[in-house]
Design a protein around this motif. Structure first.
Motif, PDB file in Angstrom:
ATOM      1  N   GLY A 258       0.803  -1.211   0.000  1.00 28.32           N
ATOM      2  CA  GLY A 258       0.000   0.000   0.000  1.00 28.32           C
ATOM      3  C   GLY A 258       0.836   1.259   0.000  1.00 28.32           C
ATOM      4  O   GLY A 258       2.061   1.232   0.021  1.00 28.32           O
ATOM      5  N   PHE A 259       0.126   2.364  -0.024  1.00 32.53           N
ATOM      6  CA  PHE A 259       0.738   3.682  -0.086  1.00 32.53           C
ATOM      7  C   PHE A 259       0.104   4.555   0.985  1.00 32.53           C
ATOM      8  O   PHE A 259      -1.095   4.485   1.235  1.00 32.53           O
ATOM      9  CB  PHE A 259       0.514   4.288  -1.479  1.00 32.53           C
ATOM     10  CG  PHE A 259       0.836   5.738  -1.570  1.00 32.53           C
ATOM     11  CD1 PHE A 259       2.139   6.167  -1.745  1.00 32.53           C
ATOM     12  CD2 PHE A 259      -0.171   6.694  -1.480  1.00 32.53           C
ATOM     13  CE1 PHE A 259       2.437   7.513  -1.849  1.00 32.53           C
ATOM     14  CE2 PHE A 259       0.116   8.041  -1.573  1.00 32.53           C
ATOM     15  CZ  PHE A 259       1.425   8.445  -1.766  1.00 32.53           C
ATOM     16  N   SER A 260       0.931   5.410   1.586  1.00 33.48           N
ATOM     17  CA  SER A 260       0.427   6.303   2.620  1.00 33.48           C
ATOM     18  C   SER A 260       1.185   7.618   2.550  1.00 33.48           C
ATOM     19  O   SER A 260       2.398   7.632   2.324  1.00 33.48           O
ATOM     20  CB  SER A 260       0.605   5.667   4.021  1.00 33.48           C
ATOM     21  OG  SER A 260       0.211   6.576   5.027  1.00 33.48           O
ATOM     22  N   CYS A 261       0.466   8.705   2.715  1.00 35.10           N
ATOM     23  CA  CYS A 261       1.125  10.015   2.750  1.00 35.10           C
ATOM     24  C   CYS A 261       0.428  10.909   3.775  1.00 35.10           C
ATOM     25  O   CYS A 261      -0.759  10.752   4.070  1.00 35.10           O
ATOM     26  CB  CYS A 261       1.133  10.677   1.358  1.00 35.10           C
ATOM     27  SG  CYS A 261      -0.451  11.344   0.844  1.00 35.10           S
ATOM     28  N   LEU A 262       1.212  11.819   4.298  1.00 33.18           N
ATOM     29  CA  LEU A 262       0.724  12.768   5.302  1.00 33.18           C
ATOM     30  C   LEU A 262       0.982  14.179   4.794  1.00 33.18           C
ATOM     31  O   LEU A 262       2.101  14.515   4.416  1.00 33.18           O
ATOM     32  CB  LEU A 262       1.439  12.548   6.636  1.00 33.18           C
ATOM     33  CG  LEU A 262       0.999  13.441   7.806  1.00 33.18           C
ATOM     34  CD1 LEU A 262      -0.433  13.130   8.206  1.00 33.18           C
ATOM     35  CD2 LEU A 262       1.932  13.256   8.995  1.00 33.18           C
ATOM     36  N   ILE A 263      -0.055  14.991   4.806  1.00 32.54           N
ATOM     37  CA  ILE A 263       0.043  16.385   4.360  1.00 32.54           C
ATOM     38  C   ILE A 263      -0.281  17.275   5.548  1.00 32.54           C
ATOM     39  O   ILE A 263      -1.313  17.111   6.201  1.00 32.54           O
ATOM     40  CB  ILE A 263      -0.943  16.666   3.207  1.00 32.54           C
ATOM     41  CG1 ILE A 263      -0.609  15.771   2.006  1.00 32.54           C
ATOM     42  CG2 ILE A 263      -0.914  18.121   2.814  1.00 32.54           C
ATOM     43  CD1 ILE A 263      -1.658  15.788   0.934  1.00 32.54           C
ATOM     44  N   VAL A 264       0.612  18.217   5.818  1.00 33.85           N
ATOM     45  CA  VAL A 264       0.433  19.126   6.945  1.00 33.85           C
ATOM     46  C   VAL A 264       0.512  20.557   6.431  1.00 33.85           C
ATOM     47  O   VAL A 264       1.455  20.928   5.721  1.00 33.85           O
ATOM     48  CB  VAL A 264       1.511  18.903   8.024  1.00 33.85           C
ATOM     49  CG1 VAL A 264       1.333  19.908   9.170  1.00 33.85           C
ATOM     50  CG2 VAL A 264       1.451  17.481   8.542  1.00 33.85           C
ATOM     51  N   LEU A 265      -0.483  21.332   6.789  1.00 33.33           N
ATOM     52  CA  LEU A 265      -0.526  22.743   6.424  1.00 33.33           C
ATOM     53  C   LEU A 265      -0.702  23.547   7.709  1.00 33.33           C
ATOM     54  O   LEU A 265      -1.783  23.552   8.301  1.00 33.33           O
ATOM     55  CB  LEU A 265      -1.669  23.024   5.446  1.00 33.33           C
ATOM     56  CG  LEU A 265      -1.800  24.450   4.943  1.00 33.33           C
ATOM     57  CD1 LEU A 265      -0.555  24.872   4.180  1.00 33.33           C
ATOM     58  CD2 LEU A 265      -3.032  24.604   4.072  1.00 33.33           C
ATOM     59  N   LYS A 266       0.373  24.222   8.127  1.00 35.80           N
ATOM     60  CA  LYS A 266       0.331  24.967   9.380  1.00 35.80           C
ATOM     61  C   LYS A 266      -0.248  26.357   9.155  1.00 35.80           C
ATOM     62  O   LYS A 266      -0.088  26.942   8.104  1.00 35.80           O
ATOM     63  CB  LYS A 266       1.747  25.088   9.967  1.00 35.80           C
ATOM     64  CG  LYS A 266       2.358  23.753  10.361  1.00 35.80           C
ATOM     65  CD  LYS A 266       3.733  23.955  10.975  1.00 35.80           C
ATOM     66  CE  LYS A 266       4.337  22.639  11.387  1.00 35.80           C
ATOM     67  NZ  LYS A 266       5.676  22.786  11.984  1.00 35.80           N
ATOM     68  N   LYS A 267      -0.926  26.854  10.198  1.00 34.68           N
ATOM     69  CA  LYS A 267      -1.485  28.193  10.122  1.00 34.68           C
ATOM     70  C   LYS A 267      -0.429  29.227  10.511  1.00 34.68           C
ATOM     71  O   LYS A 267       0.434  28.974  11.293  1.00 34.68           O
ATOM     72  CB  LYS A 267      -2.690  28.316  11.059  1.00 34.68           C
ATOM     73  CG  LYS A 267      -3.904  27.542  10.568  1.00 34.68           C
ATOM     74  CD  LYS A 267      -5.108  27.820  11.424  1.00 34.68           C
ATOM     75  CE  LYS A 267      -6.352  27.115  10.902  1.00 34.68           C
ATOM     76  NZ  LYS A 267      -7.542  27.397  11.713  1.00 34.68           N
TER      77      LYS A 267
END
Length: 267
Positions: A258-267
């Motif tokens: 499988g594939f997994s990704c994490l996206i983080v967008l800080k304020k």
């Protein structure tokens, strides 16, 4: 040896407690004055050299930073143009497959005497496909609709292809700019498209979390995964470029399957 002897003799003379001539005292003061001037001059020279090197180093570092920034901006512009052309190509293919093909079949079928119900069915399919293409080009009510609702609506579109586990944890009000919303929607759309084309997955897990610190999106599937964690594919490169444009972070992780990704967008 003669020089050392003369120099030691001279030191004995100037340190001799016995009275010395006045011109000898003036000579000693002059020598000390000259030595001080030479020392101060050397100290100033060294100080100016150090200051010059420091300014030169800062200037060179500033040039390097500007060059890196310029190269980064060029890469982003090229990536933006590439993404635009890619979206146009995808839209042309969808337009041909979803609308033009059905209208062509309808045109051929009308002389053959198809029923009103069949004609209505073809026309409704064309209307639905046109509406979907329109939404893909630019989501409706982007400014008025919250990002979490837009993401949930977009993910739910793929329920026909996958089993989707969708969870969202919203702990604060949204204040995202419409451009940021559009980039996030395009990123999720690209992830789903890559899963359809390459992963051969049956399950997608999508978790969205919004707090006062920022937005966190976790996307995973049970497909084939990637050979390594490097960003080589066109789709992942497009995702990476979009995340850079909005100042976010991307972390890709391969599991056994499988594939997994994490996206983080800080304020």
């Amino acid at each position: 040896m003669e020089f050392l002897f003369n120099f030691s003799h001279y030191l004995l003379r100037i340190t001799d407690p016995a009275p010395v001539a006045l011109w000898e005292k003036q000579e000693t003061l002059a020598l000390w004055f000259i030595a001080i001037i030479i020392f101060v001059g050397l100290l100033l020279s060294v100080s100016l050299f150090v200051i010059y090197k420091g300014i030169q180093s800062k200037f060179q570092q500033k040039l390097r930073d500007q060059r890196i920034k310029h190269e980064h901006e060029v890469d982003l512009r090229e990536a933006t143009l590439f993404n635009q052309e890619k979206e146009r190509k995808r839209f042309a293919q969808d337009l041909h497959d979803a609308i033009i093909g059905k209208l062509t079949i309808l045109r051929i079928s009308i002389p053959l005497g198809i029923s009103q119900e069949q004609m209505d069915s073809y026309l409704q399919d064309c209307i639905d496909s046109s509406r979907q293409l329109s939404h893909d080009l630019y989501p409706p009510l982007l400014n008025e609709t919250e990002l979490t609702d837009q993401l949930c609506s977009q993910i739910n579109r793929y329920k026909l292809q996958f089993n989707i586990a969708l969870t969202h944890d919203k702990r604060c009000a949204e204040d995202f700019h419409s451009a940021v919303k559009l980039h996030i929607l395009r990123i999720v759309q690209e992830l789903c498209t890559n899963t359809i084309k390459h992963a051969h997955a049956t399950q997608i897990d999508f978790h969205l979390r919004l707090t006062s610190n920022g937005l966190c999106i976790k996307y995973s599937d049970n497909g084939l995964g990637m050979k390594d964690n490097s960003i080589k594919g066109i789709g992942l490169k497009s995702i990476h470029d979009r995340i850079l444009q909005i100042g976010g972070l991307l972390k890709i992780r391969n599991v056994n399957k499988g594939f997994s990704c994490l996206i983080v967008l800080k304020k």
